[in-house]
Design an enzyme around this catalytic site. Sequence first.
Site, PDB file in Angstrom:
ATOM      1  N   LYS A 109      -8.686  -2.004   0.832  1.00 24.20           N
ATOM      2  CA  LYS A 109      -8.624  -1.061   1.939  1.00 24.20           C
ATOM      3  C   LYS A 109      -9.400   0.223   1.643  1.00 24.20           C
ATOM      4  O   LYS A 109      -9.803   0.933   2.556  1.00 24.20           O
ATOM      5  CB  LYS A 109      -7.165  -0.738   2.270  1.00 24.20           C
ATOM      6  N   LYS A 117      -3.275 -12.309  12.819  1.00 21.44           N
ATOM      7  CA  LYS A 117      -4.736 -12.199  12.798  1.00 21.44           C
ATOM      8  C   LYS A 117      -5.375 -13.241  11.873  1.00 21.44           C
ATOM      9  O   LYS A 117      -6.294 -13.967  12.269  1.00 21.44           O
ATOM     10  CB  LYS A 117      -5.106 -10.780  12.372  1.00 21.44           C
ATOM     11  N   THR A 118      -4.875 -13.316  10.636  1.00 17.68           N
ATOM     12  CA  THR A 118      -5.426 -14.273   9.675  1.00 17.68           C
ATOM     13  C   THR A 118      -5.096 -15.706  10.083  1.00 17.68           C
ATOM     14  O   THR A 118      -5.949 -16.599  10.052  1.00 17.68           O
ATOM     15  CB  THR A 118      -4.883 -13.987   8.266  1.00 17.68           C
ATOM     16  N   ARG A 152       0.821  -1.200   0.000  1.00 13.89           N
ATOM     17  CA  ARG A 152       0.000   0.000   0.000  1.00 13.89           C
ATOM     18  C   ARG A 152       0.861   1.259   0.000  1.00 13.89           C
ATOM     19  O   ARG A 152       2.005   1.245   0.447  1.00 13.89           O
ATOM     20  CB  ARG A 152      -0.928   0.019   1.218  1.00 13.89           C
ATOM     21  N   ARG A 154       1.284 -12.385  -1.235  1.00 14.47           N
ATOM     22  CA  ARG A 154      -0.084 -12.532  -0.719  1.00 14.47           C
ATOM     23  C   ARG A 154      -0.846 -13.608  -1.476  1.00 14.47           C
ATOM     24  O   ARG A 154      -0.511 -13.949  -2.611  1.00 14.47           O
ATOM     25  CB  ARG A 154      -0.848 -11.213  -0.873  1.00 14.47           C
ATOM     26  N   ASP A 158     -10.293 -10.228   8.548  1.00 15.55           N
ATOM     27  CA  ASP A 158      -9.665  -8.901   8.563  1.00 15.55           C
ATOM     28  C   ASP A 158     -10.584  -7.729   8.895  1.00 15.55           C
ATOM     29  O   ASP A 158     -10.166  -6.814   9.596  1.00 15.55           O
ATOM     30  CB  ASP A 158      -9.019  -8.647   7.202  1.00 15.55           C
ATOM     31  N   HIS A 194     -10.867  -3.345  12.534  1.00 17.81           N
ATOM     32  CA  HIS A 194      -9.787  -4.058  11.845  1.00 17.81           C
ATOM     33  C   HIS A 194      -9.519  -5.316  12.656  1.00 17.81           C
ATOM     34  O   HIS A 194      -8.627  -5.357  13.508  1.00 17.81           O
ATOM     35  CB  HIS A 194      -8.548  -3.169  11.764  1.00 17.81           C
ATOM     36  N   SER A 219      -1.250  -6.021  10.279  1.00 15.48           N
ATOM     37  CA  SER A 219      -0.609  -7.020   9.445  1.00 15.48           C
ATOM     38  C   SER A 219       0.652  -7.559  10.128  1.00 15.48           C
ATOM     39  O   SER A 219       1.447  -6.797  10.679  1.00 15.48           O
ATOM     40  CB  SER A 219      -0.243  -6.402   8.092  1.00 15.48           C
TER      41      SER A 219
END
Length: 545
Positions: A200, A242-243, A56, A322, A257, A219, A238
């Site tokens: 996003k 979390k994932t 990003r 990713r 997410d 988030h 990130s």
Amino acid sequence: MKLAGTLRQQQQQQQQRIVNAGAAQCTINALRREAARSSLAQSGALVAYSGAKTGRSPTDKRIVAEMPSMKRVWWGPVNTPLPPSSFESALSRARSFLSRQPVQYFVDAYAGADARYRLKVRIECSRAYHALFMQNMLITPTADQLATFGDPDFTIVNAGECPADTSLAGVNGSSTLIAISFERKAAVILGTEYAGEMKKGVFTIMHYLMPLRNVLSLHAAANEGSTEDDVTLFFGLSGTGKTTLSADANRKLIGDDEHCWSKDGIFNIEGGCYAKAIDLSAEKEPEIYNAIRFGAILENVEMDPVTHAVDFSSRAITENTRVCYPLDFIPNSKSPSVAKHPKNIIFLTCDAYGVLPPVSLLSPDQAMYHFLAGYTSKVAGTEQGNLRGAPTATFSPCFGAPFLVHPPSLYADLLKQRLDERKTDGGPGVRCWLVNTGWMGGPAGGERTGKRIPLQYSRSIVDAIHSGELLKTIEQESCVTPFFNLRIPTKAVTGIPAADFFDPASAWKAEGFSEEVYTAALRQLLDRFESVRKDVLNGTVGTVG
């Protein structure tokens, strides 16, 4: 001029315009029309390359300064204003570029699994990779819903292959621009082909709209146990896990997410997952690994040129490799992705100082403190400019500062409201936990470093939270750490090697550090917490490194 107009009309007539193409058509078109930037992995997943930008570009994000939304926006390092005239010029430039491409894709889909709050979103783009990405990431309408979709509530125009006009006021000389107008109900992307900007962008839009309806946008990942009352929210930026930690074979995945928490419960904003692929393996993350098949997208990965086997350890292109796949590629995902109120909230932090315990039970006041601070470490790869190197400590209010639109205090007030509402139901309320997935026994980087907490131990901690074992252990045998006053167990739980594993001071001592060195590092982190907390409450801070 008449001749030019005729040629333009002919060109537009020849352009192929495709709505909700589907995985097969997008994959075929990507391989045929984007051969230099697309391939097929051995597993059947589309491999796409995003060009120069592999993360990003937060410094190039703009919010259009127009009434009445500009009165509500948290202006500063996160949200930079753009004049309406510059937005109109950028939008015109993007649409003009798309109109000249041989194929233009339109994706009509929903953001928000709860029909009472969902947003109709339209994506306009020219890369098949981008179309498939957003078909995976948003919620796909049924045939009947698509037939009556009508006008979208918000449109994202992605002309990422076209550079922004650097002379526009507010663009500040950058060829990349990601701009959102809440009054025009549109967003534009120029100068970056990184697909995560669309994802996003939708999240940012929901972060603006949902709080206006008394809905907390988060988030966070979420999953559900064997009963509907056993729901967990995982907050974290990130690289915090979390994932990975929300993808649990013994629990239903609600989403990895982005979620919202209304007065009725939680719901996923998305219809897919966007997981880190660096060092991915079937042994460590089987649910994610097995989701890499036809219909999924692997982004910026290295492959064997003959076998097309993916080298998940390669960082040749970027740390930020990713994989994007629909939520139902996870066998135990929940559909529709809505759930009741959470029983547990887990704040995931990747502590680069190495001084926070692997897990601690938070009081309500401590939960608000850590939510507002949003402490973690910025790991390599998430954003442009941080694609390699050691983790660095950072504070991201609400565990998602780059995507906030309103001031952090508004989201904090909504979280407190949701937590207080759960207290009045006669139950124990929501249990809040701080789980450190970062370092222990010393800091990250430097001549003498600590060790990253093994994933298997973080999983065991989360399992012990879900089973109730950890709460019972803390209620029976616990102590409080210095400075942060975090309540930690003094007895081992299933899957953890020893009771002193939970004590960061013991871990530092085992690595040969003195108590004074550990205490100094702990105090240094606390001082940073207090400084950031003060700035957040005063409204003068965004994401602080």
